[in-house]
Scaffold this motif. Structure first.
Motif, PDB file in Angstrom:
ATOM      1  N   GLN A  49      -7.929 -12.391  -2.765  1.00 50.49           N
ATOM      2  CA  GLN A  49      -6.832 -11.676  -3.431  1.00 50.49           C
ATOM      3  C   GLN A  49      -6.933 -10.172  -3.194  1.00 50.49           C
ATOM      4  O   GLN A  49      -5.926  -9.485  -3.003  1.00 50.49           O
ATOM      5  CB  GLN A  49      -6.843 -11.971  -4.941  1.00 50.49           C
ATOM      6  N   LYS A  88      -6.523  -9.464   0.983  1.00 49.40           N
ATOM      7  CA  LYS A  88      -5.208  -9.681   1.585  1.00 49.40           C
ATOM      8  C   LYS A  88      -4.241  -8.543   1.273  1.00 49.40           C
ATOM      9  O   LYS A  88      -3.226  -8.379   1.954  1.00 49.40           O
ATOM     10  CB  LYS A  88      -4.621 -11.016   1.160  1.00 49.40           C
ATOM     11  N   GLN A  89      -4.563  -7.733   0.251  1.00 50.89           N
ATOM     12  CA  GLN A  89      -3.752  -6.543  -0.022  1.00 50.89           C
ATOM     13  C   GLN A  89      -3.970  -5.466   1.040  1.00 50.89           C
ATOM     14  O   GLN A  89      -3.079  -4.673   1.335  1.00 50.89           O
ATOM     15  CB  GLN A  89      -4.110  -5.973  -1.411  1.00 50.89           C
ATOM     16  N   LYS A  90      -5.154  -5.482   1.620  1.00 49.19           N
ATOM     17  CA  LYS A  90      -5.530  -4.472   2.613  1.00 49.19           C
ATOM     18  C   LYS A  90      -5.339  -4.970   4.038  1.00 49.19           C
ATOM     19  O   LYS A  90      -4.972  -4.201   4.933  1.00 49.19           O
ATOM     20  CB  LYS A  90      -6.990  -4.088   2.379  1.00 49.19           C
ATOM     21  N   LYS A 143      -3.382  -7.842   6.190  1.00 50.97           N
ATOM     22  CA  LYS A 143      -2.279  -8.796   6.099  1.00 50.97           C
ATOM     23  C   LYS A 143      -2.687 -10.198   6.539  1.00 50.97           C
ATOM     24  O   LYS A 143      -2.319 -11.198   5.915  1.00 50.97           O
ATOM     25  CB  LYS A 143      -1.102  -8.302   6.953  1.00 50.97           C
TER      26      LYS A 143
END
Length: 285
Positions: free
Chosen positions: A268, A271-273, A275
């Motif tokens: 979590q 995946k914000q950093k 893609k």
């Protein structure tokens, strides 16, 4: 049978060493591989319209250089096959990532056409063909956890890492395998992974020392050229990974977690950093 569906799992290197170069120019390898539950799906159907290859991913080549077509041509030549076949690749494994997506698809093609065309090839015969396509193809025909040596043709099954969860991160960087080998040949590698030690750790299920024993000789050249790859490895460890490693010649990084909840939390965040991040687990086959 008019239709065959084969799953092609991604391959991860738990460790990878290059031990020398043969007279024919091929590199001698010693590596520990395992499969993960990230996979392409290949569908094979008889056709009256020659050979057609399609995919859901418009970024991959669909011509004669695709390993699927190369595998098909090997079988056509060996058995003098002229009938048409329609092949579709539902592509989920990232390309140029060190996850052997192309090799796994080639292995799936050998398996799928062996069934569709009723060739009755044995596993040793498939392995013999596979090694002429690429170093990872024989392993992808077998799967599971294995010691792979030589140019990929020597495969010894090992105890699997059951119930391990992985976070897989593919940066924007693509590393062509020929470039990685060329850079490696120009460099004196000082740190080689303890392959024999890792095999014993797997047998003993002693995972506490795994990260210290693991290694990939390609990390040294990849990290030097692309510092962001090293940063991802650091991010995986900072987010609770027990071990982390670059797989293949890069550029994908894999972090290992015992608890699913911790792996999900790390995914979590990452995946914000990044893609192209995946939450998966070690496959037993």
């Amino acid at each position: 049978m008019d239709k065959v569906v084969i799953k092609a799992k991604a391959k991860v290197n738990l460790s990878l060493d290059v031990t020398g170069i043969r007279e024919d120019g091929y590199h001698e390898m010693r590596m520990i591989n395992h499969s993960i539950e990230l996979e392409d799906t290949l569908t094979f159907e008889n056709s009256q319209e020659g050979i057609t290859l399609t995919s859901n991913n418009n970024l991959i080549r669909l011509d004669e250089k695709n390993l699927v077509i190369i595998a098909l041509r090997k079988l056509q030549k060996r058995f003098n096959k002229t009938q048409g076949v329609k092949i579709h690749i539902d592509k989920q494994i990232p390309a140029q990532a060190g996850l052997a997506g192309g090799s796994s698809d080639a292995a799936a093609t050998l398996k799928g056409l062996n069934i569709l065309w009723k060739l009755n090839l044995t596993t040793p015969e498939l392995l013999e063909i596979g090694v002429t396509i690429g170093a990872d193809v024989p392993y992808c025909l077998i799967g599971g956890t294995a010691l792979v040596e030589g140019i990929g043709e020597k495969i010894t099954s090992l105890p699997g890492m059951k119930k391990w969860h992985v976070v897989v991160v593919k940066p924007k960087v693509d590393i062509p395998t020929p470039w990685a080998f060329k850079k490696l040949d120009q460099k004196e590698i000082k740190n080689h992974p303890d392959i024999t030690g890792i095999i014993q750790l797997l047998k003993d299920e002693n995972y506490a020392k795994l990260n210290a024993a693991m290694g990939n000789v390609f990390e040294e050249v990849a990290f030097e050229e692309y510092p962001e790859i090293r940063n991802i490895k650091n991010d995986l460890m900072a987010n609770g990974a027990i071990a982390a490693i670059m797989t293949g010649s890069g550029s994908t990084l894999v972090g290992y977690y015992r608890e699913q909840e911790r792996a999900e939390m790390a995914w979590q965040v990452l995946k914000q950093k990044y893609k192209m991040s995946f939450l998966s687990q070690v496959s037993e086959n």
